[in-house]
Write a protein that holds these residues in place. Structure first.
Motif, mmCIF file in Angstrom:
data_model
loop_
_atom_site.group_PDB
_atom_site.id
_atom_site.type_symbol
_atom_site.label_atom_id
_atom_site.label_comp_id
_atom_site.label_asym_id
_atom_site.label_seq_id
_atom_site.Cartn_x
_atom_site.Cartn_y
_atom_site.Cartn_z
ATOM 1 N N VAL A 6 -15.437 40.312 29.403
ATOM 2 C CA VAL A 6 -16.605 40.774 30.161
ATOM 3 C C VAL A 6 -16.388 40.394 31.622
ATOM 4 C CG1 VAL A 6 -19.089 40.587 30.505
ATOM 5 C CG2 VAL A 6 -18.145 40.506 28.183
ATOM 6 N N ILE A 7 -16.373 41.395 32.490
ATOM 7 C CA ILE A 7 -16.165 41.169 33.916
ATOM 8 C C ILE A 7 -17.421 41.601 34.654
ATOM 9 C CG2 ILE A 7 -14.785 41.820 35.922
ATOM 10 C CD1 ILE A 7 -12.414 42.202 34.016
ATOM 11 N N THR A 8 -17.918 40.739 35.522
ATOM 12 C CA THR A 8 -19.153 41.029 36.255
ATOM 13 C C THR A 8 -18.847 41.477 37.686
ATOM 14 O OG1 THR A 8 -19.390 38.782 37.083
ATOM 15 C CG2 THR A 8 -20.383 39.268 34.926
ATOM 16 N N GLY A 9 -19.854 42.058 38.301
ATOM 17 C CA GLY A 9 -19.726 42.490 39.680
ATOM 18 C C GLY A 9 -19.397 41.344 40.622
ATOM 19 N N VAL A 10 -19.934 40.164 40.349
ATOM 20 C CA VAL A 10 -19.653 38.989 41.187
ATOM 21 C C VAL A 10 -18.154 38.685 41.155
ATOM 22 C CG1 VAL A 10 -20.080 36.516 41.450
ATOM 23 C CG2 VAL A 10 -21.966 38.049 40.890
ATOM 24 N N GLN A 11 -17.528 38.795 39.985
ATOM 25 C CA GLN A 11 -16.087 38.567 39.876
ATOM 26 C C GLN A 11 -15.300 39.639 40.637
ATOM 27 O OE1 GLN A 11 -16.547 38.367 35.486
ATOM 28 N NE2 GLN A 11 -14.912 36.830 35.625
ATOM 29 N N LEU A 12 -15.794 40.853 40.624
ATOM 30 C CA LEU A 12 -15.093 41.954 41.286
ATOM 31 C C LEU A 12 -15.166 41.869 42.804
ATOM 32 C CD1 LEU A 12 -16.066 45.016 39.060
ATOM 33 C CD2 LEU A 12 -13.939 43.726 39.055
ATOM 34 N N ASP A 13 -16.214 41.245 43.335
ATOM 35 C CA ASP A 13 -16.370 41.146 44.790
ATOM 36 C C ASP A 13 -15.126 40.577 45.460
ATOM 37 O OD1 ASP A 13 -18.887 42.276 45.021
ATOM 38 O OD2 ASP A 13 -19.912 40.355 44.741
ATOM 39 N N LYS A 14 -14.463 39.634 44.800
ATOM 40 C CA LYS A 14 -13.276 38.992 45.372
ATOM 41 C C LYS A 14 -12.014 39.817 45.153
ATOM 42 C CE LYS A 14 -15.247 35.184 43.343
ATOM 43 N NZ LYS A 14 -15.129 34.221 42.304
ATOM 44 N N ARG A 15 -12.088 40.880 44.361
ATOM 45 C CA ARG A 15 -10.893 41.636 43.951
ATOM 46 C C ARG A 15 -10.842 43.066 44.469
ATOM 47 N NH1 ARG A 15 -7.746 37.486 42.275
ATOM 48 N NH2 ARG A 15 -8.976 36.084 40.988
ATOM 49 N N VAL A 16 -11.797 43.461 45.301
ATOM 50 C CA VAL A 16 -11.822 44.817 45.848
ATOM 51 C C VAL A 16 -10.680 44.951 46.859
ATOM 52 C CG1 VAL A 16 -13.190 46.430 47.240
ATOM 53 C CG2 VAL A 16 -14.299 45.055 45.484
ATOM 54 N N PRO A 17 -9.921 46.048 46.805
ATOM 55 C CA PRO A 17 -8.809 46.201 47.753
ATOM 56 C C PRO A 17 -9.304 46.307 49.194
ATOM 57 C CG PRO A 17 -9.122 48.219 46.501
ATOM 58 C CD PRO A 17 -10.029 47.192 45.909
ATOM 59 N N ALA A 18 -8.450 45.916 50.135
ATOM 60 C CA ALA A 18 -8.831 45.924 51.550
ATOM 61 C C ALA A 18 -9.025 47.343 52.070
ATOM 62 C CB ALA A 18 -7.771 45.196 52.378
ATOM 63 N N GLY A 19 -8.195 48.284 51.611
ATOM 64 C CA GLY A 19 -8.312 49.675 52.050
ATOM 65 C C GLY A 19 -9.192 50.486 51.127
ATOM 66 N N ASP A 20 -9.038 51.805 51.228
ATOM 67 C CA ASP A 20 -9.820 52.716 50.379
ATOM 68 C C ASP A 20 -9.331 52.742 48.944
ATOM 69 O OD1 ASP A 20 -11.424 53.447 52.475
ATOM 70 O OD2 ASP A 20 -10.291 55.260 52.956
ATOM 71 N N ASN A 21 -8.098 52.299 48.719
ATOM 72 C CA ASN A 21 -7.499 52.353 47.396
ATOM 73 C C ASN A 21 -6.487 51.219 47.290
ATOM 74 O OD1 ASN A 21 -6.617 53.248 44.852
ATOM 75 N ND2 ASN A 21 -6.632 55.395 45.487
ATOM 76 N N PHE A 22 -5.983 50.976 46.099
ATOM 77 C CA PHE A 22 -4.957 49.954 45.919
ATOM 78 C C PHE A 22 -3.658 50.435 46.565
ATOM 79 C CE2 PHE A 22 -7.866 48.964 42.463
ATOM 80 C CZ PHE A 22 -7.962 47.583 42.579
ATOM 81 N N SER A 23 -2.953 49.506 47.198
ATOM 82 C CA SER A 23 -1.670 49.846 47.809
ATOM 83 C C SER A 23 -0.598 48.916 47.254
ATOM 84 C CB SER A 23 -1.752 49.692 49.334
ATOM 85 O OG SER A 23 -1.835 48.317 49.686
ATOM 86 N N ASP A 24 0.625 49.158 47.652
ATOM 87 C CA ASP A 24 1.722 48.299 47.218
ATOM 88 C C ASP A 24 1.723 46.968 47.961
ATOM 89 O OD1 ASP A 24 2.559 50.232 45.427
ATOM 90 O OD2 ASP A 24 3.939 51.154 46.862
ATOM 91 N N ASP A 25 0.839 46.823 48.951
ATOM 92 C CA ASP A 25 0.738 45.587 49.738
ATOM 93 C C ASP A 25 -0.371 44.656 49.248
ATOM 94 O OD1 ASP A 25 2.777 46.541 51.389
ATOM 95 O OD2 ASP A 25 1.350 47.566 52.703
ATOM 96 N N GLU A 26 -0.912 44.930 48.070
ATOM 97 C CA GLU A 26 -1.969 44.075 47.534
ATOM 98 C C GLU A 26 -1.431 42.665 47.309
ATOM 99 O OE1 GLU A 26 -5.270 44.787 46.998
ATOM 100 O OE2 GLU A 26 -4.775 46.684 47.936
ATOM 101 N N PRO A 27 -2.279 41.641 47.518
ATOM 102 C CA PRO A 27 -1.837 40.269 47.234
ATOM 103 C C PRO A 27 -1.410 40.139 45.769
ATOM 104 C CG PRO A 27 -3.941 40.270 48.393
ATOM 105 C CD PRO A 27 -3.641 41.697 48.031
ATOM 106 N N PRO A 28 -0.307 39.438 45.511
ATOM 107 C CA PRO A 28 0.208 39.320 44.136
ATOM 108 C C PRO A 28 -0.814 38.778 43.135
ATOM 109 C CG PRO A 28 1.791 38.428 45.704
ATOM 110 C CD PRO A 28 0.556 38.769 46.479
ATOM 111 N N GLU A 29 -1.684 37.862 43.583
ATOM 112 C CA GLU A 29 -2.683 37.321 42.655
ATOM 113 C C GLU A 29 -3.708 38.382 42.261
ATOM 114 O OE1 GLU A 29 -4.040 36.295 46.842
ATOM 115 O OE2 GLU A 29 -2.171 36.064 45.751
ATOM 116 N N ASN A 30 -4.026 39.308 43.177
ATOM 117 C CA ASN A 30 -4.932 40.411 42.840
ATOM 118 C C ASN A 30 -4.275 41.385 41.865
ATOM 119 O OD1 ASN A 30 -7.187 39.634 44.206
ATOM 120 N ND2 ASN A 30 -7.144 41.297 45.705
#
Length: 134
Positions: A6-30
């Motif tokens: 179960v994943i909540t919106g609060v958990q997702l707040d820290k995991r939203v990509p910096a741009g409009d979509n996921f890129s190959d430059d995403e932090p490895p932990e994300n």
């Protein structure tokens, strides 16, 4: 894997990509977190409209062992429209759905019954099998 069921919106707040979509430059932990999320998540709870779109993008980028999943999304409100558009198959509710959601969707359920999706998939598979035979 249990912490990802179960994943909540609060958990997702820290995991939203910096741009409009996921890129190959995403932090490895994300990247690692999203790969686990798309493999083990069963429920996304209390998510915002942007979270819905990010969830679809994550499945498309990291699902199916990193190849990317074909993704479907259901929705009925104006806030669901971006996620309905992002998904390969957007499904809107025909009775209680807003016109914006219906316009953004690829399929509109006339009876708002989720079992109609399963019935439609079964019919599609039957047609596909019959075409292969001919």
């Amino acid at each position: 894997a249990a912490e990802f069921s179960v994943i909540t919106g609060v958990q997702l707040d820290k995991r939203v990509p910096a741009g409009d979509n996921f890129s190959d430059d995403e932090p490895p932990e994300n990247v690692k977190w999203w790969k686990k999320a798309v493999s083990h998540a069963r429920v996304f709870a209390r998510v915002s409209p942007i979270h819905k779109q990010v969830i679809v993008q994550a499945y498309q980028k990291y699902g199916y062992n990193g190849i990317g999943d074909i993704c479907a999304m259901t929705g009925d409100g104006v806030n669901d429209a971006p996620a309905l558009k992002q998904a390969e198959v957007g499904v809107a509710m025909g009775i209680r759905g807003t016109e914006v959601a219906k316009d953004a969707a690829d399929i509109v359920l006339q009876n708002d019954n989720f079992s109609s999706i399963i019935d439609g998939i079964e019919q599609g598979r039957l047609c596909s099998a019959n075409l292969r035979k001919s």
